[in-house]
Motif scaffolding. Sequence first.
Motif, PDB file in Angstrom:
ATOM      1  N   LYS A 118       1.246   0.508  15.304  1.00 47.04           N
ATOM      2  CA  LYS A 118       0.587  -0.606  14.977  1.00 47.04           C
ATOM      3  C   LYS A 118      -0.517  -0.357  13.794  1.00 47.04           C
ATOM      4  CE  LYS A 118      -1.312  -5.231  16.577  1.00 47.04           C
ATOM      5  NZ  LYS A 118      -1.662  -5.911  17.480  1.00 47.04           N
ATOM      6  N   GLU A 119      -1.467   0.321  14.212  1.00 50.23           N
ATOM      7  CA  GLU A 119      -2.470   0.877  12.981  1.00 50.23           C
ATOM      8  C   GLU A 119      -1.644   1.060  11.832  1.00 50.23           C
ATOM      9  OE1 GLU A 119      -4.695   3.746  15.126  1.00 50.23           O
ATOM     10  OE2 GLU A 119      -5.707   2.255  16.224  1.00 50.23           O
ATOM     11  N   ASP A 120      -0.727   1.900  11.737  1.00 45.46           N
ATOM     12  CA  ASP A 120      -0.001   2.356  10.637  1.00 45.46           C
ATOM     13  C   ASP A 120       0.745   1.036   9.858  1.00 45.46           C
ATOM     14  OD1 ASP A 120      -0.521   5.116  10.729  1.00 45.46           O
ATOM     15  OD2 ASP A 120       1.463   5.527  11.775  1.00 45.46           O
ATOM     16  N   VAL A 121       1.240   0.343  10.735  1.00 44.35           N
ATOM     17  CA  VAL A 121       1.712  -0.982   9.842  1.00 44.35           C
ATOM     18  C   VAL A 121       0.645  -1.828   9.244  1.00 44.35           C
ATOM     19  CG1 VAL A 121       3.096  -3.011  10.256  1.00 44.35           C
ATOM     20  CG2 VAL A 121       3.911  -1.036  11.168  1.00 44.35           C
ATOM     21  N   GLU A 122      -0.394  -1.923  10.060  1.00 48.14           N
ATOM     22  CA  GLU A 122      -1.707  -2.797   9.720  1.00 48.14           C
ATOM     23  C   GLU A 122      -2.177  -2.088   8.126  1.00 48.14           C
ATOM     24  OE1 GLU A 122      -4.257  -3.125  12.940  1.00 48.14           O
ATOM     25  OE2 GLU A 122      -3.020  -4.933  13.555  1.00 48.14           O
ATOM     26  N   ARG A 123      -2.308  -0.743   8.451  1.00 47.23           N
ATOM     27  CA  ARG A 123      -2.912   0.051   7.228  1.00 47.23           C
ATOM     28  C   ARG A 123      -1.943  -0.159   5.996  1.00 47.23           C
ATOM     29  NH1 ARG A 123      -6.577   0.933   3.953  1.00 47.23           N
ATOM     30  NH2 ARG A 123      -6.539   2.979   2.820  1.00 47.23           N
ATOM     31  N   ILE A 124      -0.695  -0.139   6.204  1.00 44.71           N
ATOM     32  CA  ILE A 124       0.311  -0.222   4.924  1.00 44.71           C
ATOM     33  C   ILE A 124       0.170  -1.768   4.395  1.00 44.71           C
ATOM     34  CG2 ILE A 124       2.825  -0.408   4.611  1.00 44.71           C
ATOM     35  CD1 ILE A 124       3.031   2.066   6.336  1.00 44.71           C
ATOM     36  N   THR A 162      12.891  -2.614 -13.883  1.00 45.92           N
ATOM     37  CA  THR A 162      11.555  -2.973 -13.567  1.00 45.92           C
ATOM     38  C   THR A 162      11.143  -3.087 -12.330  1.00 45.92           C
ATOM     39  OG1 THR A 162      11.859  -4.536 -15.533  1.00 45.92           O
ATOM     40  CG2 THR A 162      10.009  -5.051 -13.910  1.00 45.92           C
ATOM     41  N   VAL A 163      12.291  -3.716 -11.274  1.00 46.27           N
ATOM     42  CA  VAL A 163      12.014  -3.849  -9.980  1.00 46.27           C
ATOM     43  C   VAL A 163      11.858  -2.322  -9.460  1.00 46.27           C
ATOM     44  CG1 VAL A 163      12.918  -4.246  -7.775  1.00 46.27           C
ATOM     45  CG2 VAL A 163      13.023  -5.978  -9.585  1.00 46.27           C
ATOM     46  N   LYS A 164      12.708  -1.650  -9.800  1.00 48.51           N
ATOM     47  CA  LYS A 164      12.723   0.012  -9.198  1.00 48.51           C
ATOM     48  C   LYS A 164      11.326   0.568  -9.747  1.00 48.51           C
ATOM     49  CE  LYS A 164      17.627   1.031  -9.310  1.00 48.51           C
ATOM     50  NZ  LYS A 164      18.684   2.123 -10.065  1.00 48.51           N
ATOM     51  N   THR A 165      10.902   0.348 -10.873  1.00 48.77           N
ATOM     52  CA  THR A 165       9.715   1.115 -11.350  1.00 48.77           C
ATOM     53  C   THR A 165       8.393   0.591 -10.713  1.00 48.77           C
ATOM     54  OG1 THR A 165      10.481   1.265 -13.528  1.00 48.77           O
ATOM     55  CG2 THR A 165       8.067   1.255 -13.542  1.00 48.77           C
ATOM     56  N   LYS A 166       8.462  -0.749 -10.238  1.00 50.60           N
ATOM     57  CA  LYS A 166       7.263  -1.613  -9.616  1.00 50.60           C
ATOM     58  C   LYS A 166       7.286  -0.941  -8.311  1.00 50.60           C
ATOM     59  CE  LYS A 166       6.302  -5.532 -12.454  1.00 50.60           C
ATOM     60  NZ  LYS A 166       4.942  -5.075 -12.542  1.00 50.60           N
ATOM     61  N   TYR A 167       8.636  -0.965  -7.419  1.00 52.48           N
ATOM     62  CA  TYR A 167       8.705  -0.481  -6.200  1.00 52.48           C
ATOM     63  C   TYR A 167       8.076   1.007  -6.195  1.00 52.48           C
ATOM     64  CZ  TYR A 167      10.916   0.904  -1.810  1.00 52.48           C
ATOM     65  OH  TYR A 167      11.057   1.528  -0.517  1.00 52.48           O
ATOM     66  N   TYR A 168       8.855   1.809  -6.937  1.00 53.14           N
ATOM     67  CA  TYR A 168       8.368   3.127  -6.895  1.00 53.14           C
ATOM     68  C   TYR A 168       6.855   3.612  -7.237  1.00 53.14           C
ATOM     69  CZ  TYR A 168      13.163   4.208  -5.676  1.00 53.14           C
ATOM     70  OH  TYR A 168      14.597   4.092  -4.954  1.00 53.14           O
ATOM     71  N   LYS A 169       6.431   2.815  -8.028  1.00 49.74           N
ATOM     72  CA  LYS A 169       4.826   2.823  -8.290  1.00 49.74           C
ATOM     73  C   LYS A 169       4.068   2.655  -7.072  1.00 49.74           C
ATOM     74  CE  LYS A 169       1.493   1.573 -11.481  1.00 49.74           C
ATOM     75  NZ  LYS A 169       0.821   0.385 -12.274  1.00 49.74           N
ATOM     76  N   ALA A 170       4.476   1.308  -6.610  1.00 48.54           N
ATOM     77  CA  ALA A 170       3.689   0.847  -5.455  1.00 48.54           C
ATOM     78  C   ALA A 170       3.802   1.866  -4.317  1.00 48.54           C
ATOM     79  CB  ALA A 170       4.191  -0.403  -4.955  1.00 48.54           C
ATOM     80  N   LEU A 171       4.834   2.520  -3.954  1.00 51.26           N
ATOM     81  CA  LEU A 171       5.068   3.262  -2.916  1.00 51.26           C
ATOM     82  C   LEU A 171       4.083   4.657  -2.980  1.00 51.26           C
ATOM     83  CD1 LEU A 171       9.039   3.652  -2.059  1.00 51.26           C
ATOM     84  CD2 LEU A 171       6.901   2.601  -0.655  1.00 51.26           C
ATOM     85  N   LYS A 172       4.154   4.892  -4.380  1.00 50.46           N
ATOM     86  CA  LYS A 172       3.092   6.055  -4.658  1.00 50.46           C
ATOM     87  C   LYS A 172       1.878   5.858  -4.455  1.00 50.46           C
ATOM     88  CE  LYS A 172       2.461   9.459  -8.284  1.00 50.46           C
ATOM     89  NZ  LYS A 172       2.990   9.678  -9.793  1.00 50.46           N
ATOM     90  N   GLU A 173       1.643   4.424  -4.890  1.00 47.46           N
ATOM     91  CA  GLU A 173       0.015   4.264  -4.470  1.00 47.46           C
ATOM     92  C   GLU A 173      -0.280   4.280  -2.877  1.00 47.46           C
ATOM     93  OE1 GLU A 173      -1.267   0.923  -6.618  1.00 47.46           O
ATOM     94  OE2 GLU A 173      -0.137   1.176  -8.380  1.00 47.46           O
ATOM     95  N   ILE A 174       0.727   3.617  -2.156  1.00 43.15           N
ATOM     96  CA  ILE A 174       0.488   3.410  -0.790  1.00 43.15           C
ATOM     97  C   ILE A 174       0.388   4.803  -0.186  1.00 43.15           C
ATOM     98  CG2 ILE A 174       1.831   2.716   1.291  1.00 43.15           C
ATOM     99  CD1 ILE A 174       2.593   0.193  -0.371  1.00 43.15           C
ATOM    100  N   GLU A 179      -2.319   9.227   2.395  1.00 39.64           N
ATOM    101  CA  GLU A 179      -2.810  10.694   2.566  1.00 39.64           C
ATOM    102  C   GLU A 179      -4.126  10.818   2.482  1.00 39.64           C
ATOM    103  OE1 GLU A 179      -0.591  12.387  -0.631  1.00 39.64           O
ATOM    104  OE2 GLU A 179       1.243  12.506   0.649  1.00 39.64           O
ATOM    105  N   GLU A 180      -5.022  10.169   1.532  1.00 39.69           N
ATOM    106  CA  GLU A 180      -6.447  10.364   1.627  1.00 39.69           C
ATOM    107  C   GLU A 180      -6.898   9.681   2.881  1.00 39.69           C
ATOM    108  OE1 GLU A 180      -7.696   7.822  -1.770  1.00 39.69           O
ATOM    109  OE2 GLU A 180      -6.778   9.142  -3.096  1.00 39.69           O
ATOM    110  N   ASP A 181      -6.404   8.667   3.496  1.00 36.49           N
ATOM    111  CA  ASP A 181      -7.042   8.415   4.895  1.00 36.49           C
ATOM    112  C   ASP A 181      -6.828   9.616   5.761  1.00 36.49           C
ATOM    113  OD1 ASP A 181      -7.605   5.783   3.952  1.00 36.49           O
ATOM    114  OD2 ASP A 181      -6.016   4.796   5.004  1.00 36.49           O
ATOM    115  N   CYS A 182      -5.687  10.365   5.853  1.00 35.16           N
ATOM    116  CA  CYS A 182      -5.496  11.202   6.719  1.00 35.16           C
ATOM    117  C   CYS A 182      -6.380  12.379   6.549  1.00 35.16           C
ATOM    118  CB  CYS A 182      -3.972  11.948   6.543  1.00 35.16           C
ATOM    119  SG  CYS A 182      -3.054  10.442   7.364  1.00 35.16           S
ATOM    120  N   ASP A 183      -6.911  12.862   5.065  1.00 34.36           N
ATOM    121  CA  ASP A 183      -7.714  13.768   4.702  1.00 34.36           C
ATOM    122  C   ASP A 183      -9.138  13.396   5.273  1.00 34.36           C
ATOM    123  OD1 ASP A 183      -5.514  15.246   3.838  1.00 34.36           O
ATOM    124  OD2 ASP A 183      -6.053  14.549   1.780  1.00 34.36           O
TER     125      ASP A 183
END
Length: 184
Positions: A118-124, A162-174, A179-183
Amino acid sequence: MKQEQRWIKRIKRSGHHESANQLISKYYQEIYGFVYKQTLDADLSLDLTQEIFISVLQSIHRFDGQRASFRTWLYRVATNRIVDYYRSKNYKYRQLAESLDDQDVKDQNDFILSLEYKEDVERITMLVNQLETVSQEIIRLKLFGEYTLQEIAKIVQAPLSTVKTKYYKALKEIKKEMEEDCDV
């Protein structure tokens, strides 16, 4: 599909209540599930789902079956409503304040895994809310609506590239934020 088109035609023509009820009944559970996956709050999900269907019925005259299927249009309305909800509330996720002592837990490990999930889903979801609107819509449809990227391209009326670019860019940001939260 033919029955659905008849319902829509009747609703557009005369606001036929029985047709509206049939149309809502057909999609209610699916849209509720879509909303719940993003809120993890049953009451809020019920409220938002109701608002989505009210909006759908109020704007059904704008639905064009030549441009998209009703289901595709419905998901677009639902996604926009969820984005608007989080934007209007400037929603800050609450921390879980429940203690293990207050829970009737049979298996503590299952409960802890459930809390972590639940915490992971909320964070995402919080990270998705910080994306620009089109990227939010794409991520929500992919992660919570389980659409393919090709289907999403039709829904958002954008080229697949365009959809692929935005999707993969957003996934990369998330992923970077997670990862920063885990560190920390």
